[in-house]
Design an enzyme around this catalytic site. Structure first.
Site, PDB file in Angstrom:
ATOM      1  N   ASP A  86       0.878  -1.165   0.000  1.00  0.00           N
ATOM      2  CA  ASP A  86       0.000   0.000   0.000  1.00  0.00           C
ATOM      3  C   ASP A  86       0.920   1.220   0.000  1.00  0.00           C
ATOM      4  OD1 ASP A  86      -1.588   2.154   0.634  1.00  0.00           O
ATOM      5  OD2 ASP A  86      -2.864   1.023   2.010  1.00  0.00           O
ATOM      6  N   GLU A 141       1.650   2.134  13.186  1.00  0.00           N
ATOM      7  CA  GLU A 141       0.620   2.111  12.146  1.00  0.00           C
ATOM      8  C   GLU A 141      -0.471   1.231  12.725  1.00  0.00           C
ATOM      9  OE1 GLU A 141      -1.863   1.214  10.259  1.00  0.00           O
ATOM     10  OE2 GLU A 141      -0.809   0.052   8.735  1.00  0.00           O
ATOM     11  N   GLU A 173     -10.286  -2.661  15.072  1.00  0.00           N
ATOM     12  CA  GLU A 173      -9.102  -3.313  15.667  1.00  0.00           C
ATOM     13  C   GLU A 173      -8.733  -2.729  17.016  1.00  0.00           C
ATOM     14  OE1 GLU A 173      -5.405  -3.975  13.517  1.00  0.00           O
ATOM     15  OE2 GLU A 173      -6.543  -3.914  11.649  1.00  0.00           O
ATOM     16  N   HIS A 183      -5.358   0.073   1.183  1.00  0.00           N
ATOM     17  CA  HIS A 183      -5.898  -1.227   1.594  1.00  0.00           C
ATOM     18  C   HIS A 183      -7.023  -1.087   2.613  1.00  0.00           C
ATOM     19  CE1 HIS A 183      -3.362  -0.680   5.149  1.00  0.00           C
ATOM     20  NE2 HIS A 183      -3.966  -1.720   5.688  1.00  0.00           N
TER      21      HIS A 183
HETATM   22  N1  SAH Z   1       4.289  -1.435  11.681  1.00  0.00           N
HETATM   23  C1  SAH Z   1       4.071  -2.471  10.685  1.00  0.00           C
HETATM   24  C2  SAH Z   1       2.911  -3.371  11.009  1.00  0.00           C
HETATM   25  C3  SAH Z   1       1.580  -2.667  11.238  1.00  0.00           C
HETATM   26  S1  SAH Z   1       0.250  -3.794  11.514  1.00  0.00           S
HETATM   27  C4  SAH Z   1       3.891  -1.815   9.344  1.00  0.00           C
HETATM   28  O1  SAH Z   1       3.661  -0.611   9.313  1.00  0.00           O
HETATM   29  O2  SAH Z   1       3.960  -2.481   8.335  1.00  0.00           O
HETATM   30  C5  SAH Z   1       0.063  -3.737  13.238  1.00  0.00           C
HETATM   31  C6  SAH Z   1       1.009  -4.652  14.005  1.00  0.00           C
HETATM   32  O3  SAH Z   1       0.843  -4.349  15.374  1.00  0.00           O
HETATM   33  C7  SAH Z   1       0.705  -6.140  13.879  1.00  0.00           C
HETATM   34  O4  SAH Z   1       1.869  -6.826  13.497  1.00  0.00           O
HETATM   35  C8  SAH Z   1       0.233  -6.558  15.254  1.00  0.00           C
HETATM   36  O5  SAH Z   1       0.646  -7.861  15.615  1.00  0.00           O
HETATM   37  C9  SAH Z   1       0.889  -5.524  16.146  1.00  0.00           C
HETATM   38  N2  SAH Z   1       0.165  -5.230  17.383  1.00  0.00           N
HETATM   39  C10 SAH Z   1      -1.118  -4.834  17.519  1.00  0.00           C
HETATM   40  N3  SAH Z   1      -1.420  -4.604  18.803  1.00  0.00           N
HETATM   41  C11 SAH Z   1      -0.291  -4.860  19.515  1.00  0.00           C
HETATM   42  C12 SAH Z   1       0.015  -4.824  20.903  1.00  0.00           C
HETATM   43  N4  SAH Z   1      -0.891  -4.460  21.787  1.00  0.00           N
HETATM   44  N5  SAH Z   1       1.252  -5.177  21.288  1.00  0.00           N
HETATM   45  C13 SAH Z   1       2.186  -5.574  20.372  1.00  0.00           C
HETATM   46  N6  SAH Z   1       1.942  -5.630  19.057  1.00  0.00           N
HETATM   47  C14 SAH Z   1       0.723  -5.267  18.623  1.00  0.00           C
END
Ligand code: SAH
Length: 526
Positions: free
Chosen positions: A231, A324, A333, A474
């Protein structure tokens, strides 16, 4: 088989080049073993009571007097070190006659049982041999060019090279496994030190691991990360914001909440951060370890596996939080709750959270054809009434990309979030809105989307939008289909109210209630 190999190396290897001489088949070359101190070893034959002066002599004796050349058996049955050890113990333990041994068929080995790992003779010198050397011995025995010194050397050099490469690969693998174990152990230790049970954190922070398992396992698969990385609107925005505002990141300690593949952490590191702490509870972090290492950023980026709410960071405070966290319709979420938690616990007093601001907006949609296709469709399905199905269809918000020409009102911002100050309770709200209609038509749905801003203390501000009028992302848009289309005129103001709250049963899902023209419909986004 490290212990065995170490013992073997001590006994068989020439200190200079580490190439054992065992496979040189003629007497002169066998002697090289003897020169290395094997002449006084007593090596019992596996078939009879004779003791010979060296491993090489015993092997030759087995061939000459019993008709069994052990290295050939090793090759025939493709034995590895374990297989070879088991075979020797089996022969010794069962006093197996040489002829029987020659008749053992491929693939059905009578010694294929771990009980034969136990040595029959204590310190059996035959068990100190590397099967690779034995295979080499056969190759040399069978080769007419055995006497050819040059080809022998070449052969040995290749073997040594192969071994070195395999050892290197094994070492790399072991290092990787060790790191993963370290992280897992860290996860376990940190798990033990949790903050569960604090009532002010909000429903998502208080979820237990098992309740959140499906959520995190969805992020364990590569495909979701591939989708996010591809994306460009999303990922370019984060990159441009960091690369074009390096002064903000220079020498800062940065926390990446939910690092996924580590992309944002790497942007931050390249933007000059002194230290980046990257946290993720999902298994994707194991890939992130490799990714960070293969980009030589391991000195800057520290990865921690765990829920941000349940771990203790190795620092007291951080200067910047990047994340993110955005879901469909922004709040799906509920990951912003985790960022708020991290902010309140770890952000230094003058620290920054990026993105720092977001809007949620609504607009009216007029697409009668699609409405018919989704709603009226159920009135007559192959001549049957399925009208009751509408009750199942309507309450589900639809995530899809809208054609910009189907938007029939000006947008209305229903919520602005300041990520530096917002609280979890403010993420559930009810608000009135007004949509200024731009076309005489029917309003068939309401669309929701969000905009993201990176502008706090940034010289080069970056923003992106998930509006139907902008390049698609996305996140697409979130569409709330109306049960009955509303006739509207250009210039008219459509008044409504929207209520957004978390689904009590699943706090990561949203319940959205729309009041519009005297009708109320609740939608779920899950
Ligand atoms: N920063 C990456 C992934 C974003 S998706 C990017 O920009 O490509 C969000 C990610 O946050 C996921 O991998 C999910 O497992 C993680 N995540 C969500 N809530 C979380 C929490 N409370 N503690 C640790 N990881 C978390």
């Amino acid at each position: 088989m490290a212990a065995h190999a170490a013992q073997r190396d001590d006994q068989l290897c020439n200190g200079d080049d580490d190439v054992p001489e065992l496979y040189n088949s003629d007497d002169e070359e066998w002697n090289s073993m003897e020169e290395e101190g094997y002449d006084h070893v007593s090596v019992p034959c596996v078939f009879c009571d004779r003791n010979l002066g060296s491993v090489a002599e015993t092997l030759q004796h087995c061939k000459a007097d019993h008709g069994v050349y052990i290295p050939e058996l090793v090759n025939k049955h493709s034995l590895d070190d374990y297989g070879y050890i088991k075979m020797i113990n089996y022969i010794r333990g069962n006093k197996c006659p040489a002829e029987t041994l020659l008749m053992v068929p491929n693939g059905s080995l009578p010694w294929d049982n771990d009980e034969y790992m136990k040595p029959v003779l204590p310190d059996d010198p035959l068990l100190q041999i590397d099967v690779e050397e034995l295979s080499g011995a056969t190759a040399m025995m069978l080769s007419p060019s055995t006497d050819d010194q040059a080809s022998g050397l070449l052969h040995r050099a290749r073997q040594a090279e192969d071994r070195a490469q395999r050892a290197e690969e094994a070492l790399a693998q072991a290092m990787e496994d060790l790191n993963k174990l370290k992280l897992m152990a860290q996860g376990l230790v940190l798990d033990a030190d949790t903050n569960r049970g604090r009532s002010s954190l909000g429903p998502v922070a208080e979820l237990r691991d098992d309740e959140d398992e499906a959520y995190f396992s969805s992020y364990g698969h590569y495909s979701i990360h591939e989708e996010m990385l591809k994306d460009r609107v999303r990922t370019d925005s984060y990159r441009d914001f960091m690369y074009n505002n390096m002064d903000v990141f220079k020498d800062k300690v940065v926390l990446d909440v939910g690092c996924g593949t580590g992309i944002l952490s790497m942007f931050a590191a390249k933007a000059g951060a002194r230290k980046v702490i990257a946290v993720d509870q999902s298994e994707i972090i194991y890939q992130a370890i490799d990714i960070v290492r293969s980009n030589q950023l391991e000195d800057t980026i520290t990865l921690i596996k765990g829920r941000i709410e349940e771990i203790n960071l190795p620092v007291e405070k951080v200067d910047i939080i990047i994340s993110e966290w955005m879901g469909y319709f922004l709040l799906f979420e509920s990951m912003l709750d985790s960022v708020i938690y991290a902010r309140d616990r770890y952000l230094a007093p003058d620290g920054l959270v990026f993105p720092d601001r977001c809007n949620i907006s609504l607009a009216a949609v007029g697409d009668v054809q699609k409405h018919n296709d989704r709603v009226a469709f159920w009135d007559d399905v192959y001549g049957f009434h399925m009208t009751c199905m509408k009750k199942a269809v309507l309450p589900e918000a639809v995530v899809e990309v809208l054609k910009p020409e189907t938007v029939i009102s000006e947008p209305a911002v229903i919520k602005t979030i300041d990520c530096g100050t917002v609280t979890v309770s403010e993420l559930e709200f009810s608000v009135d809105f007004t949509l200024k209609i731009t076309l005489d038509t029917f309003c068939t749905a309401i669309v929701g989307y969000f905009d993201i801003f990176f502008d706090m203390r940034c010289r080069n501000k970056v923003e992106f939008s998930t509006s139907p009028n902008c390049p698609k992302t996305h996140w697409k848009q979130t569409v709330f289909i109306l049960e009955s289309p509303i006739s509207v005129k250009a210039g008219e103001e459509l008044q409504g109210q929207i209520t957004i709250h978390k689904n009590i049963k699943d706090p990561r899902a949203l319940m959205i209630t729309l009041d519009l023209s005297g009708r109320r419909q609740t939608y779920s986004l899950q």
